[in-house]
Write a protein that holds these residues in place. Sequence first.
Motif, PDB file in Angstrom:
ATOM      1  N   GLY A 107      -7.027  30.251  46.558  1.00 57.43           N
ATOM      2  CA  GLY A 107      -7.400  28.856  46.811  1.00 57.43           C
ATOM      3  C   GLY A 107      -8.793  28.683  47.377  1.00 57.43           C
ATOM      4  O   GLY A 107      -9.121  27.622  47.923  1.00 57.43           O
ATOM      5  N   VAL A 108      -9.635  29.729  47.285  1.00 59.69           N
ATOM      6  CA  VAL A 108     -11.016  29.619  47.778  1.00 59.69           C
ATOM      7  C   VAL A 108     -11.779  28.644  46.870  1.00 59.69           C
ATOM      8  O   VAL A 108     -11.733  28.795  45.647  1.00 59.69           O
ATOM      9  N   PRO A 109     -12.434  27.645  47.467  1.00 63.18           N
ATOM     10  CA  PRO A 109     -13.148  26.685  46.610  1.00 63.18           C
ATOM     11  C   PRO A 109     -14.504  27.224  46.149  1.00 63.18           C
ATOM     12  O   PRO A 109     -15.085  28.116  46.775  1.00 63.18           O
ATOM     13  N   VAL A 110     -14.985  26.698  45.072  1.00 57.55           N
ATOM     14  CA  VAL A 110     -16.351  26.871  44.542  1.00 57.55           C
ATOM     15  C   VAL A 110     -16.685  28.299  44.105  1.00 57.55           C
ATOM     16  O   VAL A 110     -17.163  28.532  42.978  1.00 57.55           O
ATOM     17  N   LEU A 111     -16.444  29.281  44.980  1.00 56.44           N
ATOM     18  CA  LEU A 111     -16.884  30.653  44.716  1.00 56.44           C
ATOM     19  C   LEU A 111     -16.334  31.223  43.399  1.00 56.44           C
ATOM     20  O   LEU A 111     -17.097  31.829  42.624  1.00 56.44           O
ATOM     21  N   PRO A 112     -15.038  31.023  43.096  1.00 57.91           N
ATOM     22  CA  PRO A 112     -14.544  31.551  41.811  1.00 57.91           C
ATOM     23  C   PRO A 112     -15.320  30.995  40.623  1.00 57.91           C
ATOM     24  O   PRO A 112     -15.641  31.740  39.691  1.00 57.91           O
ATOM     25  N   GLN A 113     -15.643  29.715  40.667  1.00 57.40           N
ATOM     26  CA  GLN A 113     -16.383  29.092  39.553  1.00 57.40           C
ATOM     27  C   GLN A 113     -17.800  29.652  39.482  1.00 57.40           C
ATOM     28  O   GLN A 113     -18.341  29.864  38.388  1.00 57.40           O
ATOM     29  N   LEU A 114     -18.405  29.925  40.666  1.00 57.08           N
ATOM     30  CA  LEU A 114     -19.758  30.504  40.665  1.00 57.08           C
ATOM     31  C   LEU A 114     -19.738  31.909  40.045  1.00 57.08           C
ATOM     32  O   LEU A 114     -20.620  32.267  39.260  1.00 57.08           O
ATOM     33  N   LEU A 115     -18.725  32.688  40.401  1.00 54.20           N
ATOM     34  CA  LEU A 115     -18.626  34.048  39.846  1.00 54.20           C
ATOM     35  C   LEU A 115     -18.377  33.993  38.334  1.00 54.20           C
ATOM     36  O   LEU A 115     -18.885  34.820  37.574  1.00 54.20           O
ATOM     37  N   TRP A 116     -17.579  33.033  37.918  1.00 52.03           N
ATOM     38  CA  TRP A 116     -17.308  32.832  36.477  1.00 52.03           C
ATOM     39  C   TRP A 116     -18.630  32.567  35.737  1.00 52.03           C
ATOM     40  O   TRP A 116     -18.925  33.205  34.719  1.00 52.03           O
ATOM     41  N   ARG A 117     -19.454  31.650  36.298  1.00 53.49           N
ATOM     42  CA  ARG A 117     -20.749  31.353  35.652  1.00 53.49           C
ATOM     43  C   ARG A 117     -21.687  32.549  35.696  1.00 53.49           C
ATOM     44  O   ARG A 117     -22.417  32.827  34.744  1.00 53.49           O
ATOM     45  N   LEU A 118     -21.669  33.267  36.802  1.00 56.11           N
ATOM     46  CA  LEU A 118     -22.515  34.472  36.934  1.00 56.11           C
ATOM     47  C   LEU A 118     -22.145  35.490  35.854  1.00 56.11           C
ATOM     48  O   LEU A 118     -23.014  36.124  35.242  1.00 56.11           O
ATOM     49  N   ASN A 119     -20.834  35.608  35.599  1.00 57.48           N
ATOM     50  CA  ASN A 119     -20.369  36.548  34.578  1.00 57.48           C
ATOM     51  C   ASN A 119     -20.885  36.143  33.187  1.00 57.48           C
ATOM     52  O   ASN A 119     -21.292  36.997  32.392  1.00 57.48           O
ATOM     53  N   ILE A 120     -20.879  34.851  32.929  1.00 56.06           N
ATOM     54  CA  ILE A 120     -21.414  34.372  31.641  1.00 56.06           C
ATOM     55  C   ILE A 120     -22.909  34.674  31.558  1.00 56.06           C
ATOM     56  O   ILE A 120     -23.402  35.170  30.537  1.00 56.06           O
ATOM     57  N   MET A 121     -23.625  34.429  32.647  1.00 56.40           N
ATOM     58  CA  MET A 121     -25.086  34.622  32.633  1.00 56.40           C
ATOM     59  C   MET A 121     -25.454  36.103  32.523  1.00 56.40           C
ATOM     60  O   MET A 121     -26.352  36.469  31.780  1.00 56.40           O
ATOM     61  N   LEU A 122     -24.758  36.937  33.278  1.00 58.59           N
ATOM     62  CA  LEU A 122     -25.131  38.357  33.314  1.00 58.59           C
ATOM     63  C   LEU A 122     -24.603  39.134  32.112  1.00 58.59           C
ATOM     64  O   LEU A 122     -25.287  39.991  31.564  1.00 58.59           O
ATOM     65  N   PHE A 123     -23.358  38.840  31.729  1.00 53.62           N
ATOM     66  CA  PHE A 123     -22.684  39.701  30.749  1.00 53.62           C
ATOM     67  C   PHE A 123     -22.186  38.970  29.514  1.00 53.62           C
ATOM     68  O   PHE A 123     -21.697  39.605  28.583  1.00 53.62           O
ATOM     69  N   GLY A 124     -22.255  37.654  29.507  1.00 56.28           N
ATOM     70  CA  GLY A 124     -21.751  36.904  28.352  1.00 56.28           C
ATOM     71  C   GLY A 124     -20.236  36.903  28.268  1.00 56.28           C
ATOM     72  O   GLY A 124     -19.662  36.608  27.211  1.00 56.28           O
ATOM     73  N   LEU A 125     -19.559  37.219  29.385  1.00 57.07           N
ATOM     74  CA  LEU A 125     -18.085  37.225  29.398  1.00 57.07           C
ATOM     75  C   LEU A 125     -17.599  35.915  30.012  1.00 57.07           C
ATOM     76  O   LEU A 125     -17.945  35.588  31.150  1.00 57.07           O
ATOM     77  N   ASP A 126     -16.784  35.184  29.241  1.00 59.04           N
ATOM     78  CA  ASP A 126     -16.350  33.851  29.658  1.00 59.04           C
ATOM     79  C   ASP A 126     -14.827  33.837  29.822  1.00 59.04           C
ATOM     80  O   ASP A 126     -14.087  33.584  28.858  1.00 59.04           O
ATOM     81  N   ILE A 127     -14.386  34.188  31.011  1.00 58.96           N
ATOM     82  CA  ILE A 127     -12.943  34.117  31.318  1.00 58.96           C
ATOM     83  C   ILE A 127     -12.787  33.294  32.595  1.00 58.96           C
ATOM     84  O   ILE A 127     -13.206  33.727  33.673  1.00 58.96           O
TER      85      ILE A 127
END
Length: 193
Positions: A71-91
């Motif tokens: 239930g941590v806010p914001v951080l999961p979404q930031l990591l998700w976007r970081l993953n897309i930016m760094l590795f192109g993985l969108d989960i």
Amino acid sequence: VWCEAVTLTSSGHSLRQLVRSDVEQWLRIWRPDLRPAHGAATRTGLRFVWTHAGLQATLLFRASQVLHRRGVPVLPQLLWRLNIMLFGLDIPPAVDIGPGLYIPHPVGTVVMARGIGARVTLVSGITVGMRRGGDFPTLGDDVYVGAGARILGSITVGSGARIGANAVVLRDVPDGAAAVGIPATVRPPSEAA
Ligand SMILES: CC(C)(COP(=O)(O)OP(=O)(O)OC[C@H]1O[C@@H](n2cnc3c(N)ncnc32)[C@H](O)[C@@H]1OP(=O)(O)O)[C@@H](O)C(=O)NCCC(=O)NCCS
């Protein structure tokens, strides 16, 4: 909107257990000669984390997944976007994926599923998602998804099934079967073996 539609069937594993299981899956595939939890296996596992984008992307997803579950806010979404930016993985963080996830090449893989089991392989450039809207697939344990495959709609891919490279899967795939082609045809376990 799709994020809420994903059912979180949490496997209840801690971040530590998930990270460990993912690294062990790499060792199982690439260094089956090493004894798990032995010094050489630990060193090799750490080297894999350092050298393989696929494992780095997987672990970034794990962090987002567990933070979301807590239930941590914001951080999961930031990591998700970081993953897309760094590795192109969108989960998205809400997608529940069991332990032992193996993603050798993360670029271009998009996964929006109801749930995915343990020891699943997603080779590269894969789409798991809706067919028309709000209908997401479910994948069992030990599913192998080949490069470029698309798995679409509220279908179930059974445990131990193999999805061929570039297949477009629109129907259920039974346990242990293979699905190849566009649209994918299912080859029963006896033929698939
Ligand atoms: C689907 C797959 C797992 C099946 O492997 P397998 O059990 O060894 O099956 P075979 O290679 O013996 O093929 C069985 C039949 O399916 C066909 N087939 C296999 N893979 C296919 C594919 N991706 N698309 C279409 N047909 C395929 C074969 O031509 C064969 O057809 P036939 O019986 O009419 O001769 C494998 O072919 C595959 O697609 N692997 C993906 C590998 C990958 O993604 N590599 C990228 C690495 S970076």
